[in-house]
Design a protein around this motif. Structure first.
Motif, PDB file in Angstrom:
ATOM      1  N   LEU A   1      50.011   2.998  61.049  1.00 57.01           N
ATOM      2  CA  LEU A   1      51.034   2.338  60.243  1.00 57.01           C
ATOM      3  C   LEU A   1      50.646   2.426  58.772  1.00 57.01           C
ATOM      4  O   LEU A   1      49.509   2.156  58.396  1.00 57.01           O
ATOM      5  CB  LEU A   1      51.188   0.880  60.654  1.00 57.01           C
ATOM      6  CG  LEU A   1      51.506   0.622  62.127  1.00 57.01           C
ATOM      7  CD1 LEU A   1      51.694  -0.868  62.372  1.00 57.01           C
ATOM      8  CD2 LEU A   1      52.719   1.377  62.563  1.00 57.01           C
ATOM      9  N   LYS A   2      51.608   2.798  57.931  1.00 59.71           N
ATOM     10  CA  LYS A   2      51.347   2.946  56.506  1.00 59.71           C
ATOM     11  C   LYS A   2      52.056   1.846  55.739  1.00 59.71           C
ATOM     12  O   LYS A   2      53.252   1.626  55.923  1.00 59.71           O
ATOM     13  CB  LYS A   2      51.823   4.303  56.021  1.00 59.71           C
ATOM     14  CG  LYS A   2      51.043   5.430  56.642  1.00 59.71           C
ATOM     15  CD  LYS A   2      51.489   6.765  56.136  1.00 59.71           C
ATOM     16  CE  LYS A   2      50.589   7.805  56.777  1.00 59.71           C
ATOM     17  NZ  LYS A   2      51.141   9.079  56.894  1.00 59.71           N
ATOM     18  N   ILE A   3      51.327   1.172  54.876  1.00 62.42           N
ATOM     19  CA  ILE A   3      51.919   0.137  54.037  1.00 62.42           C
ATOM     20  C   ILE A   3      52.650   0.820  52.893  1.00 62.42           C
ATOM     21  O   ILE A   3      52.113   1.697  52.228  1.00 62.42           O
ATOM     22  CB  ILE A   3      50.845  -0.827  53.515  1.00 62.42           C
ATOM     23  CG1 ILE A   3      50.193  -1.552  54.696  1.00 62.42           C
ATOM     24  CG2 ILE A   3      51.453  -1.832  52.542  1.00 62.42           C
ATOM     25  CD1 ILE A   3      48.998  -2.397  54.332  1.00 62.42           C
ATOM     26  N   SER A   4      53.895   0.413  52.687  1.00 63.27           N
ATOM     27  CA  SER A   4      54.731   1.020  51.660  1.00 63.27           C
ATOM     28  C   SER A   4      54.922   0.062  50.491  1.00 63.27           C
ATOM     29  O   SER A   4      55.142  -1.128  50.690  1.00 63.27           O
ATOM     30  CB  SER A   4      56.103   1.365  52.252  1.00 63.27           C
ATOM     31  OG  SER A   4      56.964   1.816  51.240  1.00 63.27           O
ATOM     32  N   SER A   5      54.858   0.602  49.305  1.00 62.79           N
ATOM     33  CA  SER A   5      55.182  -0.178  48.109  1.00 62.79           C
ATOM     34  C   SER A   5      56.412   0.412  47.418  1.00 62.79           C
ATOM     35  O   SER A   5      56.676   0.135  46.252  1.00 62.79           O
ATOM     36  CB  SER A   5      53.989  -0.218  47.156  1.00 62.79           C
ATOM     37  OG  SER A   5      53.639   1.094  46.773  1.00 62.79           O
ATOM     38  N   GLU A   6      57.154   1.223  48.175  1.00 63.67           N
ATOM     39  CA  GLU A   6      58.353   1.860  47.635  1.00 63.67           C
ATOM     40  C   GLU A   6      59.462   0.835  47.407  1.00 63.67           C
ATOM     41  O   GLU A   6      59.523  -0.180  48.101  1.00 63.67           O
ATOM     42  CB  GLU A   6      58.865   2.921  48.615  1.00 63.67           C
ATOM     43  CG  GLU A   6      57.880   4.044  48.863  1.00 63.67           C
ATOM     44  CD  GLU A   6      58.217   4.830  50.097  1.00 63.67           C
ATOM     45  OE1 GLU A   6      58.497   6.027  49.959  1.00 63.67           O
ATOM     46  OE2 GLU A   6      58.196   4.254  51.203  1.00 63.67           O
ATOM     47  N   SER A   7      60.334   1.128  46.479  1.00 67.28           N
ATOM     48  CA  SER A   7      61.523   0.297  46.289  1.00 67.28           C
ATOM     49  C   SER A   7      62.410   0.469  47.523  1.00 67.28           C
ATOM     50  O   SER A   7      62.252   1.448  48.269  1.00 67.28           O
ATOM     51  CB  SER A   7      62.275   0.727  45.032  1.00 67.28           C
ATOM     52  OG  SER A   7      62.908   1.970  45.257  1.00 67.28           O
ATOM     53  N   PRO A   8      63.359  -0.438  47.749  1.00 67.05           N
ATOM     54  CA  PRO A   8      64.240  -0.284  48.906  1.00 67.05           C
ATOM     55  C   PRO A   8      64.941   1.077  48.950  1.00 67.05           C
ATOM     56  O   PRO A   8      65.010   1.704  50.008  1.00 67.05           O
ATOM     57  CB  PRO A   8      65.236  -1.436  48.751  1.00 67.05           C
ATOM     58  CG  PRO A   8      64.446  -2.497  48.045  1.00 67.05           C
ATOM     59  CD  PRO A   8      63.583  -1.725  47.076  1.00 67.05           C
ATOM     60  N   SER A   9      65.429   1.559  47.823  1.00 66.15           N
ATOM     61  CA  SER A   9      66.128   2.855  47.831  1.00 66.15           C
ATOM     62  C   SER A   9      65.153   4.010  48.088  1.00 66.15           C
ATOM     63  O   SER A   9      65.494   4.977  48.775  1.00 66.15           O
ATOM     64  CB  SER A   9      66.905   3.069  46.539  1.00 66.15           C
ATOM     65  OG  SER A   9      66.053   3.019  45.423  1.00 66.15           O
ATOM     66  N   GLU A  10      63.941   3.921  47.555  1.00 66.35           N
ATOM     67  CA  GLU A  10      62.931   4.951  47.810  1.00 66.35           C
ATOM     68  C   GLU A  10      62.518   4.950  49.277  1.00 66.35           C
ATOM     69  O   GLU A  10      62.349   6.017  49.882  1.00 66.35           O
ATOM     70  CB  GLU A  10      61.695   4.729  46.940  1.00 66.35           C
ATOM     71  CG  GLU A  10      61.912   4.971  45.473  1.00 66.35           C
ATOM     72  CD  GLU A  10      60.740   4.515  44.618  1.00 66.35           C
ATOM     73  OE1 GLU A  10      60.550   5.135  43.556  1.00 66.35           O
ATOM     74  OE2 GLU A  10      60.028   3.559  44.988  1.00 66.35           O
ATOM     75  N   LEU A  11      62.356   3.760  49.851  1.00 67.35           N
ATOM     76  CA  LEU A  11      61.987   3.647  51.266  1.00 67.35           C
ATOM     77  C   LEU A  11      63.078   4.262  52.140  1.00 67.35           C
ATOM     78  O   LEU A  11      62.792   5.035  53.054  1.00 67.35           O
ATOM     79  CB  LEU A  11      61.759   2.180  51.640  1.00 67.35           C
ATOM     80  CG  LEU A  11      61.434   1.907  53.105  1.00 67.35           C
ATOM     81  CD1 LEU A  11      60.100   2.520  53.491  1.00 67.35           C
ATOM     82  CD2 LEU A  11      61.429   0.408  53.372  1.00 67.35           C
ATOM     83  N   GLU A  12      64.331   3.925  51.850  1.00 67.36           N
ATOM     84  CA  GLU A  12      65.440   4.479  52.618  1.00 67.36           C
ATOM     85  C   GLU A  12      65.447   6.004  52.540  1.00 67.36           C
ATOM     86  O   GLU A  12      65.578   6.691  53.561  1.00 67.36           O
ATOM     87  CB  GLU A  12      66.766   3.926  52.111  1.00 67.36           C
ATOM     88  CG  GLU A  12      67.963   4.474  52.851  1.00 67.36           C
ATOM     89  CD  GLU A  12      69.285   3.961  52.303  1.00 67.36           C
ATOM     90  OE1 GLU A  12      70.281   4.089  53.029  1.00 67.36           O
ATOM     91  OE2 GLU A  12      69.332   3.452  51.161  1.00 67.36           O
ATOM     92  N   ALA A  13      65.297   6.545  51.352  1.00 66.21           N
ATOM     93  CA  ALA A  13      65.301   8.001  51.174  1.00 66.21           C
ATOM     94  C   ALA A  13      64.133   8.650  51.906  1.00 66.21           C
ATOM     95  O   ALA A  13      64.286   9.694  52.548  1.00 66.21           O
ATOM     96  CB  ALA A  13      65.253   8.345  49.687  1.00 66.21           C
ATOM     97  N   SER A  14      62.978   8.033  51.823  1.00 68.40           N
ATOM     98  CA  SER A  14      61.786   8.558  52.485  1.00 68.40           C
ATOM     99  C   SER A  14      61.957   8.574  53.999  1.00 68.40           C
ATOM    100  O   SER A  14      61.625   9.563  54.663  1.00 68.40           O
ATOM    101  CB  SER A  14      60.575   7.703  52.093  1.00 68.40           C
ATOM    102  OG  SER A  14      59.459   8.044  52.855  1.00 68.40           O
ATOM    103  N   LEU A  15      62.474   7.489  54.563  1.00 65.47           N
ATOM    104  CA  LEU A  15      62.675   7.429  56.010  1.00 65.47           C
ATOM    105  C   LEU A  15      63.737   8.436  56.455  1.00 65.47           C
ATOM    106  O   LEU A  15      63.577   9.102  57.476  1.00 65.47           O
ATOM    107  CB  LEU A  15      63.052   6.017  56.444  1.00 65.47           C
ATOM    108  CG  LEU A  15      61.948   4.964  56.275  1.00 65.47           C
ATOM    109  CD1 LEU A  15      62.477   3.574  56.581  1.00 65.47           C
ATOM    110  CD2 LEU A  15      60.737   5.285  57.143  1.00 65.47           C
ATOM    111  N   LYS A  16      64.810   8.553  55.692  1.00 64.23           N
ATOM    112  CA  LYS A  16      65.856   9.526  56.031  1.00 64.23           C
ATOM    113  C   LYS A  16      65.315  10.953  55.970  1.00 64.23           C
ATOM    114  O   LYS A  16      65.689  11.802  56.774  1.00 64.23           O
ATOM    115  CB  LYS A  16      67.052   9.380  55.098  1.00 64.23           C
ATOM    116  CG  LYS A  16      67.930   8.203  55.444  1.00 64.23           C
ATOM    117  CD  LYS A  16      69.125   8.137  54.503  1.00 64.23           C
ATOM    118  CE  LYS A  16      70.041   6.996  54.886  1.00 64.23           C
ATOM    119  NZ  LYS A  16      71.204   6.900  53.979  1.00 64.23           N
TER     120      LYS A  16
END
Length: 73
Positions: free
Chosen positions: A3-18
């Motif tokens: 599991l990786k801890i993310s400090s991305e913004s919500p939009s960055e997290l969404e883009a990364s997961l997509k």
């Protein structure tokens, strides 16, 4: 631990997961209440943590952990 801890913004997290998800590989975001003294202040989060860790222990899935805030937030 995979599991990786993310400090991305919500939009960055969404883009990364997509960007990492495919029809045969799902990407997950796990949201926990933030840590206090090394553990989540949320009892439900603490209870779920061992299940989540065992579920994703293989490291085959894309999983990012996001800490959502302190109790007073």
């Amino acid at each position: 631990m995979p599991l990786k801890i993310s400090s991305e913004s919500p939009s960055e997290l969404e883009a990364s997961l997509k960007a990492t998800a495919t029809t045969s590989r799902v990407a997950f975001a796990i949201l926990y209440a933030s840590l206090s003294n090394g553990k989540s202040w949320c009892g439900d989060c603490r209870d779920a943590e061992s299940f989540v860790n065992s579920k994703f222990a293989s490291g085959e899935d894309v999983v990012k952990v996001v800490y959502a805030g302190q109790r007073d937030e």
